[in-house]
Enzyme design. Structure first.
Site, mmCIF file in Angstrom:
data_model
loop_
_atom_site.group_PDB
_atom_site.id
_atom_site.type_symbol
_atom_site.label_atom_id
_atom_site.label_comp_id
_atom_site.label_asym_id
_atom_site.label_seq_id
_atom_site.Cartn_x
_atom_site.Cartn_y
_atom_site.Cartn_z
ATOM 1 N N ASP A 1 29.419 -80.415 -1.547
ATOM 2 C CA ASP A 1 29.919 -79.044 -1.420
ATOM 3 C C ASP A 1 30.928 -78.701 -2.518
ATOM 4 O OD1 ASP A 1 28.384 -79.192 0.840
ATOM 5 O OD2 ASP A 1 30.073 -79.414 2.205
ATOM 6 N N ASP B 1 30.428 -85.915 -4.526
ATOM 7 C CA ASP B 1 30.451 -85.023 -3.370
ATOM 8 C C ASP B 1 29.403 -83.922 -3.555
ATOM 9 O OD1 ASP B 1 31.490 -83.823 -0.958
ATOM 10 O OD2 ASP B 1 32.568 -82.391 -2.214
#
Length: 170
Positions: free
Chosen positions: A30, A28
């Site tokens: 963020d 991922d």
């Protein structure tokens, strides 16, 4: 046959089709690769007030974000051992963020890495061995491989993640 065994067979078939024996890892962006707070810190007072509680909708915010501590080195190490992809979600109400995320990947992870960027609100639809994500939203909690929950007590930082994934006892 148990569901997990079926999933493992599917993952192996996908890996063979791609002609790689490396396990597939999704990472991922963020608060995993990217320090989201650094983007918030770069906003003007007006932008902070205008987008309070929904900073991800502020145009250009993703372009100002810095990498998380250890993220770039960790990505380089993992890329040697695994077939790595960046799997992130981009806000619907900030279409510029899609481009900003792509440019961030190219800037910090190299020119070829942007071709490994996947933007999806349904992370569970991707087959792989591992997903490194700080949340369970957008399908991360339903991912069929192992969810490495970044930022938790078990995986508080990149050192713990890399140590776990590259250990000989796995």
């Amino acid at each position: 046959m148990k569901l997990m065994n079926v999933v493992k067979l599917m993952i192996r078939a996908i890996a063979r089709a791609k002609k790689t024996d490396k396990p597939i890892v999704y990472i991922d962006m963020d608060n995993v690769l990217v320090d989201f707070q650094s983007g918030i810190d770069s906003l003007s007072i007006w932008e902070k007030n205008q987008y309070e509680g929904r900073y991800d909708e502020c145009p250009g915010i993703f372009a100002h974000m810095k990498p998380m501590k250890g993220a770039i080195a960790a990505f380089e190490v993992l890329n040697k051992h695994f077939d790595c992809y960046i799997l992130s979600t981009a806000p619907w109400d900030n279409p510029g963020s899609w481009q900003d995320k792509r440019l961030w990947v190219e800037r910090y992870l190299g020119k070829g890495a942007y071709k490994r960027l996947i933007l999806s609100h349904h992370k569970q639809l991707n087959f792989g061995h591992y997903l490194i994500d700080d949340r369970t939203k957008n399908g991360a909690g339903e991912f069929m491989g192992e969810h490495i929950h970044f930022g938790t007590d078990e995986f508080p930082d990149w050192f713990s993640v890399v140590t776990y994934l590259t250990s000989e006892n796995k």
